[in-house]
Motif scaffolding. Sequence first.
Motif, PDB file in Angstrom:
ATOM      1  N   LEU A  35       0.720  -1.154  -0.054  1.00  0.00           N
ATOM      2  CA  LEU A  35      -0.027   0.035   0.054  1.00  0.00           C
ATOM      3  C   LEU A  35       0.783   1.247  -0.030  1.00  0.00           C
ATOM      4  O   LEU A  35       0.721   2.156  -0.705  1.00  0.00           O
ATOM      5  CB  LEU A  35      -0.739  -0.027   1.276  1.00  0.00           C
ATOM      6  N   MET A  36       1.814   1.400   0.829  1.00  0.00           N
ATOM      7  CA  MET A  36       2.714   2.423   0.987  1.00  0.00           C
ATOM      8  C   MET A  36       3.935   2.401   0.217  1.00  0.00           C
ATOM      9  O   MET A  36       4.449   3.614  -0.091  1.00  0.00           O
ATOM     10  CB  MET A  36       2.961   2.590   2.482  1.00  0.00           C
ATOM     11  N   HIS A  37       4.313   1.293  -0.523  1.00  0.00           N
ATOM     12  CA  HIS A  37       5.423   1.304  -1.127  1.00  0.00           C
ATOM     13  C   HIS A  37       6.751   1.686  -0.357  1.00  0.00           C
ATOM     14  O   HIS A  37       7.582   2.471  -0.739  1.00  0.00           O
ATOM     15  CB  HIS A  37       5.553   2.289  -2.396  1.00  0.00           C
ATOM     16  N   PHE A  38       6.490   1.381   0.984  1.00  0.00           N
ATOM     17  CA  PHE A  38       7.682   1.816   1.914  1.00  0.00           C
ATOM     18  C   PHE A  38       8.522   0.394   2.416  1.00  0.00           C
ATOM     19  O   PHE A  38       7.760  -0.531   2.975  1.00  0.00           O
ATOM     20  CB  PHE A  38       6.937   2.321   3.039  1.00  0.00           C
ATOM     21  N   VAL A  39       9.784   0.457   2.502  1.00  0.00           N
ATOM     22  CA  VAL A  39      10.326  -0.692   3.000  1.00  0.00           C
ATOM     23  C   VAL A  39      10.936  -0.392   4.276  1.00  0.00           C
ATOM     24  O   VAL A  39      11.890   0.176   4.619  1.00  0.00           O
ATOM     25  CB  VAL A  39      11.802  -0.904   2.076  1.00  0.00           C
ATOM     26  N   ASN A  40      10.088  -1.186   5.196  1.00  0.00           N
ATOM     27  CA  ASN A  40      10.260  -0.915   6.583  1.00  0.00           C
ATOM     28  C   ASN A  40      10.947  -2.025   7.132  1.00  0.00           C
ATOM     29  O   ASN A  40      10.411  -2.957   7.719  1.00  0.00           O
ATOM     30  CB  ASN A  40       8.695  -0.986   7.270  1.00  0.00           C
ATOM     31  N   LEU A  41      12.227  -2.031   7.326  1.00  0.00           N
ATOM     32  CA  LEU A  41      13.229  -3.178   7.797  1.00  0.00           C
ATOM     33  C   LEU A  41      13.113  -3.073   9.396  1.00  0.00           C
ATOM     34  O   LEU A  41      13.404  -4.196   9.934  1.00  0.00           O
ATOM     35  CB  LEU A  41      14.461  -3.028   7.268  1.00  0.00           C
ATOM     36  N   ALA A  42      12.604  -2.135   9.816  1.00  0.00           N
ATOM     37  CA  ALA A  42      12.575  -2.099  11.436  1.00  0.00           C
ATOM     38  C   ALA A  42      11.258  -2.643  12.165  1.00  0.00           C
ATOM     39  O   ALA A  42      11.115  -2.888  13.049  1.00  0.00           O
ATOM     40  CB  ALA A  42      12.445  -0.735  11.910  1.00  0.00           C
ATOM     41  N   HIS A  43      10.411  -3.666  10.907  1.00  0.00           N
ATOM     42  CA  HIS A  43       9.176  -4.351  11.602  1.00  0.00           C
ATOM     43  C   HIS A  43       9.846  -5.429  12.523  1.00  0.00           C
ATOM     44  O   HIS A  43       8.978  -5.532  13.491  1.00  0.00           O
ATOM     45  CB  HIS A  43       8.640  -4.995  10.134  1.00  0.00           C
ATOM     46  N   GLY A  44      10.725  -6.255  12.178  1.00  0.00           N
ATOM     47  CA  GLY A  44      11.271  -7.118  13.199  1.00  0.00           C
ATOM     48  C   GLY A  44      11.458  -6.457  14.650  1.00  0.00           C
ATOM     49  O   GLY A  44      11.445  -7.158  15.801  1.00  0.00           O
ATOM     50  N   SER A  45      11.887  -5.274  14.630  1.00  0.00           N
ATOM     51  CA  SER A  45      12.511  -4.653  15.885  1.00  0.00           C
ATOM     52  C   SER A  45      11.149  -4.199  16.744  1.00  0.00           C
ATOM     53  O   SER A  45      11.099  -4.109  18.191  1.00  0.00           O
ATOM     54  CB  SER A  45      13.362  -3.212  15.847  1.00  0.00           C
TER      55      SER A  45
END
Length: 289
Positions: A35-45
């Motif tokens: 939806l946001m086209h956003f790469v959120n690598l902090a999701h695991g944190s």
Amino acid sequence: MSNDLGFWAVQVLNALQLSMLLFLLSIGLTVIFGLMHFVNLAHGSLYALGAYVAASVAAMAGFWAGFIIAPLAVAALGMVLYLGLIRRMRKSGPMPQVLITFGLIFALLDLTRIIWGDLALGIEVPRALSGRVSVLGIEYPVYRLFIIGLGAAIYAALAAILARSQIGAMIRAGVDNDAMAACLGINVERLFFIVFCVGCALAGLAGAVAAPLLSVTPDMGLQILIPTLIVVVIGGLGSLRGAIAGSLIFGVVQTFGAALAPQLSSILIYALLAAVLVIKPAGLFPAKG
């Protein structure tokens, strides 16, 4: 072993339990991607933070208090991150997004160490979910069955919301074509905000659910990040069906690989990932957009 029904039943249940835990993490991440086209690598944190909050609250008020408060606390942090940082980076492109969220991983890692230290924490399973029950002639932990049921219930609820509600139609429209959705009068920015916070809450819920099974440590978010990304890539971005399919595939391959071919278990899932990328680069069930 091949004729032992109990062995196969345990492996199937273990695969389902791992799959449902990964689904809770991957659904938030894949919809944010789609939806946001956003790469959120902090999701695991955020998952690790949810586990820490759940462990801290459970020590004072019991498991169920931590189970409820952890996703709310992580959603509140998601609100702060979105309003203060994510919203500004959403249009900046993949590389700045990767760099900023990669930095967030270490910022949140140090934050957990400052607050809770490096010692591992744990949560006791509540009495209602402790013990074992007989399934196909084998004794299986009730809490693991609870995780399977919780994941299935959340999948059913999300499927109903996305398929039959107005906000679900708006989310599908935003994933397919966010510019056209905005032209039709949908407040895409508010939709992004809601989806991001719900995704963060699901990450916190996954942390709370995983805490009684795993040691709660600062680096648990890093350990779960790669499996979650594999699930998202295999299933396809922005798709609920892709999230559940990718989670089930990962859970089955990882569980049965470890049981039947332990010497190859560490590479089986990566071989499958490579095959999917070659045959269907967008994943098995990507969203239309």
